[in-house]
Each structure stands twice: as structure tokens, then as C-alpha cells.
Design an enzyme around this catalytic site. Sequence first.
Site, PDB file in Angstrom:
ATOM      1  N   HIS A 198       0.801  -1.015  -0.051  1.00 15.55           N
ATOM      2  CA  HIS A 198      -0.022   0.087  -0.269  1.00 15.55           C
ATOM      3  C   HIS A 198       0.949   1.375  -0.112  1.00 15.55           C
ATOM      4  CE1 HIS A 198       1.241  -0.848   4.113  1.00 15.55           C
ATOM      5  NE2 HIS A 198       0.765   0.520   4.292  1.00 15.55           N
TER       6      HIS A 198
ATOM      7  N   HIS B  12       5.396   6.067  -1.229  1.00 13.44           N
ATOM      8  CA  HIS B  12       6.299   4.669  -1.219  1.00 13.44           C
ATOM      9  C   HIS B  12       5.611   3.470  -0.968  1.00 13.44           C
ATOM     10  CE1 HIS B  12       6.569   5.421   2.786  1.00 13.44           C
ATOM     11  NE2 HIS B  12       7.035   4.061   3.043  1.00 13.44           N
TER      12      HIS B  12
END
Length: 173
Positions: A34, A115
Site C-alpha cells: 500500500h 512509497h
Amino acid sequence: MKYGIVIFPPKRIQDFANSYRKRYDSHYALIPPHITLKYPFEADEEQIKKMAKELRRIAAETPPIPIKVTKFSSFYPTSNIIYLKVEPNDVLERLHEQLHSGLFAGKPEFVFVPHITIGRDLPGAEYADVYSQLKLQDVHFEETVDRFHLLYQLENGSWTVYETFIVGGKETV
């Protein structure tokens, strides 16, 4: 209860991330790959209902979200986290800002660096070995996502979806 707000990338990015996460990420079993938009926070049921309503409004005003993954990177020396770098863009930046103002006010815990974590809690020597190999790899994904998710944490530490918000004015799932 503890909540968080994330984007789950498309399946091919998740599959790529998981091919590394299962070996290098101690949180592999707790949450799928995620992009964190808002780090975990505490809220009661009344607060979360208000937040969900506001998230629906934000989603309706948010265009589809471009996700461009370009390389492996690291937060070293701050931490030994290895991640897939998601290039910042206006849509991600605006969404992050909205999730730290108004009803969601509160200074972000960290500077926003989009990220997908693929490694954490690695001992120093293992971290150095793994990262030195990964940073040489060519990585390139360009996708668009049409949703973000409000998650809550279960007693065993894993995360599950509380509500999904479709961007661009579509109904929630």
C-alpha cells in the site's frame, strides 16, 4: 480504535511488491502492499462516521490517481526500510494535504514520501546486502487507481478495510 488511510496499488504492482515483501517485510501478513496517505490514528465511532462522510466528499472531488513506480529506495540512515519509490504528483500531494487539514487536522508525522514498503526490520548487514542488490534493478510501473481506503486495525495487528472511496464522484463500495 486505530485507523489509517491508504491506496492499494493495482494487482501487478502488488504482486511485484509481494515477491519481495514475503522475504523482507515483517508486516507482510498484516496488510497488503500500500501507499500510506495518513499514518495510523485513534478515533471513536462518532469521529470515524464524520471522517468517512468527509472522505466521500474528498473522493468525489479527486481525479483518478496516477501511480508511477520508478525504483527501489531506502530511508537509511533514518531507518532500514526499503521501498518502491512512487513518484510524487499533484493528485497524491493534494490528497495527502486534504487528509492533514480540516477534520483531519494534525501535522503529518513524516514528510510525505509516496512509497510501497517492501522491507523492514532487517539487521544492518542483511539490509546492506539486500538493498545493494535491489537498487541496481530496473523498475517501472505506470498505473492509475480510482480508489483509496479507510482501514482499521484488528486485535492481532492486521488491517482490514472499513470503507472504500471511489474517486471522481462515483459511489463508495
